[in-house]
Design a protein around this motif. Structure first.
Motif, PDB file in Angstrom:
ATOM      1  N   SER A  66      -1.390   5.083  -9.976  1.00 47.17           N
ATOM      2  CA  SER A  66      -0.472   3.647  -9.433  1.00 47.17           C
ATOM      3  C   SER A  66      -0.030   3.830 -11.173  1.00 47.17           C
ATOM      4  O   SER A  66      -1.481   3.596 -11.237  1.00 47.17           O
ATOM      5  CB  SER A  66      -1.688   3.253  -8.550  1.00 47.17           C
ATOM      6  N   HIS A 110       5.962   4.338  -0.555  1.00 44.46           N
ATOM      7  CA  HIS A 110       6.260   4.824   0.570  1.00 44.46           C
ATOM      8  C   HIS A 110       4.879   4.469   1.616  1.00 44.46           C
ATOM      9  O   HIS A 110       3.982   4.799   1.085  1.00 44.46           O
ATOM     10  CB  HIS A 110       6.194   6.728   0.123  1.00 44.46           C
ATOM     11  N   THR A 111       5.079   3.532   2.256  1.00 41.34           N
ATOM     12  CA  THR A 111       3.363   2.699   2.942  1.00 41.34           C
ATOM     13  C   THR A 111       3.114   4.049   4.240  1.00 41.34           C
ATOM     14  O   THR A 111       3.761   5.161   4.016  1.00 41.34           O
ATOM     15  CB  THR A 111       4.176   1.963   3.668  1.00 41.34           C
ATOM     16  N   PRO A 112       2.119   3.980   4.115  1.00 39.92           N
ATOM     17  CA  PRO A 112       1.402   4.650   5.574  1.00 39.92           C
ATOM     18  C   PRO A 112       1.801   4.023   6.573  1.00 39.92           C
ATOM     19  O   PRO A 112       1.727   5.766   7.325  1.00 39.92           O
ATOM     20  CB  PRO A 112       0.161   4.224   5.278  1.00 39.92           C
ATOM     21  N   GLN A 113       2.451   3.541   6.937  1.00 33.88           N
ATOM     22  CA  GLN A 113       3.240   3.389   8.147  1.00 33.88           C
ATOM     23  C   GLN A 113       5.078   4.092   7.797  1.00 33.88           C
ATOM     24  O   GLN A 113       5.688   4.414   8.728  1.00 33.88           O
ATOM     25  CB  GLN A 113       4.332   2.326   8.586  1.00 33.88           C
ATOM     26  N   ASP A 114       5.193   5.356   6.894  1.00 38.66           N
ATOM     27  CA  ASP A 114       5.969   5.519   6.525  1.00 38.66           C
ATOM     28  C   ASP A 114       7.688   5.262   6.294  1.00 38.66           C
ATOM     29  O   ASP A 114       8.358   5.325   6.284  1.00 38.66           O
ATOM     30  CB  ASP A 114       6.218   6.673   7.707  1.00 38.66           C
ATOM     31  N   GLN A 115       7.360   4.299   5.732  1.00 40.37           N
ATOM     32  CA  GLN A 115       8.342   2.851   5.721  1.00 40.37           C
ATOM     33  C   GLN A 115       8.825   3.314   3.563  1.00 40.37           C
ATOM     34  O   GLN A 115       7.380   3.081   2.993  1.00 40.37           O
ATOM     35  CB  GLN A 115       8.021   2.079   6.166  1.00 40.37           C
ATOM     36  N   ARG A 137       7.002  10.944  -7.746  1.00 39.50           N
ATOM     37  CA  ARG A 137       5.844  10.805  -7.482  1.00 39.50           C
ATOM     38  C   ARG A 137       5.155  11.104  -8.338  1.00 39.50           C
ATOM     39  O   ARG A 137       4.740  11.604  -9.186  1.00 39.50           O
ATOM     40  CB  ARG A 137       5.430  11.427  -6.721  1.00 39.50           C
ATOM     41  N   GLU A 176       0.926  -1.277   0.477  1.00 35.87           N
ATOM     42  CA  GLU A 176       0.162   0.175   0.065  1.00 35.87           C
ATOM     43  C   GLU A 176       0.721   1.201  -0.006  1.00 35.87           C
ATOM     44  O   GLU A 176       1.730   1.253   0.650  1.00 35.87           O
ATOM     45  CB  GLU A 176      -0.399   0.044   1.509  1.00 35.87           C
ATOM     46  N   GLY A 177      -0.042   1.803  -0.999  1.00 32.56           N
ATOM     47  CA  GLY A 177       0.853   3.186   0.009  1.00 32.56           C
ATOM     48  C   GLY A 177       1.581   3.960  -2.053  1.00 32.56           C
ATOM     49  O   GLY A 177       1.390   3.635  -3.035  1.00 32.56           O
TER      50      GLY A 177
END
Length: 394
Positions: free
Chosen positions: A212, A262-267, A208, A187-188
């Motif tokens: 998608s 770039h995941t929702p967990q900021d990874q 960016r 996700e992201g």
């Protein structure tokens, strides 16, 4: 530096708009070009051949090997991802410098790529597939959704997203391929980092994707929005590129196109990395913002020719691009959007007038400028709305 008197350069070309005489003025008569697309600018080349399906047929390699026996080549270069391995193979056989066959393979085979990159950065869980049982076993462990794709394909071609059992059953009715892999869906938003690295030369820019890359399969227009190079995220992405490349055997000179989730967990999680210039409109928006010719920068350095260092100045504005997908019916493209911040508008002239268009082609594209990614995206969407409204009336 290259001894021009001895230079003899074999070129495996893909890009339909590359101008080799302009790119290599001092050695234009030392270039022997085999091209997948017919080029408009070929004056002064030592040899030029248009070869249909050049990256799929062995003719160019056969001819280059024969020509090498008559007059040895000093360089073998390509702009095409699908030619990286055979160009590397010829360089090794000819005893020339440049990317090795093993290095090219590590970037071309997505399963090998992820295994190598996983030493230094986060990657999605993945597996190479031999049978449908291996696919169902992966799904049992990872769950839906999953992404199935060929290990050596590009441009989001032949990718399938399986969201559930119905998708799996539909996929099972398709002919099985021997070159598949599966990975978990991440996700992201996805970012891309485009770089040219060489001795004393470093250029890195981050962008960016507007949507998608898989959106084209559902009819969504696609594009890119450049980040401000001084932004925190751009710096994180550049660091991610360096950490990714640390895991690979890299040539002295190369271009890179890195895709990162770039995941929702900021990874930040690796999607893919290729050792070539990014496709689509990436070279155009790069030149518009930074004045850097990605193809020229990497190909000239690969031949030992000088390249002007990229400017260290922070750009006043950044750019973005948007491709309008064909609507699936015979239609002419709308005209140029009437906005002052539209920097470039181009209709796909390779489509015959009145032809029924398909999802693998674009009808037209637009490049816009702005102070930052937020303004660029806003303007891209405004240009898209203007174009789509006029397309609907045709």
């Amino acid at each position: 530096m290259t001894n021009i008197a001895l230079t003899n350069i074999a070129v495996l070309n893909y890009g339909p708009k590359l101008d080799y005489p302009a790119m290599f003025p001092e050695v234009v008569d030392r270039l022997q070009v085999f091209s997948q697309h017919e080029l408009k600018s070929t004056a002064g080349l030592a040899r030029y051949e248009y070869v249909a399906d050049n990256d799929a047929v062995p003719y160019a390699e056969l001819m280059i090997r024969r020509l090498h026996r008559e007059r040895p080549f000093t360089h073998v270069i390509t702009d095409n991802e699908y030619d990286l391995e055979r160009a590397a193979r010829m360089r090794e056989d000819f005893g020339l410098s440049g990317q090795s066959a093993a290095s090219a393979r590590s970037f071309r085979d997505k399963a090998v790529m992820k295994r190598v990159a996983g030493r230094t950065v986060a990657t999605a869980r993945f597996a190479r597939l031999g049978t449908i049982v291996e696919l169902t076993g992966f799904i049992a462990e990872a769950g839906y959704p999953v992404v199935v794709k060929p290990v050596s394909q590009g441009g989001s071609r032949d990718i399938v997203v399986l969201d559930g059992e119905d998708d799996l059953l539909a996929f099972s009715r398709r002919p099985w391929r021997e070159d598949l892999m599966v990975e978990e869906f991440v996700e992201g938003p996805m970012y891309h980092v485009d770089a040219v690295l060489g001795p004393g030369y470093r250029f890195v820019a981050s962008s960016r994707y507007l949507r998608s890359c898989l959106g084209v399969f559902s009819g969504r227009n696609n594009g890119s929005v450049q980040l401000r190079p001084e932004s925190e995220l751009a710096r994180r992405l550049e660091d991610f590129l360096d950490r990714t490349l640390a895991a690979f055997d890299t040539p002295e000179v190369s271009a890179y196109h890195l895709e990162v989730f770039h995941t929702p967990q900021d990874q930040l999680v690796l999607c893919e990395i290729a050792s070539r210039v990014g496709g689509d409109r990436i070279p155009l928006i790069t030149r518009a913002t930074y004045g850097v010719d990605l193809h020229g920068a990497v190909l000239r350095q690969s031949c030992g020719l000088p390249v002007e260092a990229p400017s260290a100045a922070v750009p006043a504005e950044v750019h973005g691009s948007l491709c309008i997908l064909p609507p699936g019916r015979p239609v002419e493209a709308p005209g140029r959007p009437p906005f002052p911040w539209v920097r470039h508008y181009e209709v796909n002239e390779r489509l015959e007038p009145g032809a029924v268009l398909h999802s693998a082609s674009h009808l037209c594209f637009v490049i816009v400028s702005g102070s930052g990614p937020e303004q660029v995206e806003e303007r891209l969407l405004e240009a898209e709305a203007w174009l789509m409204a006029r397309l609907a009336d045709r």
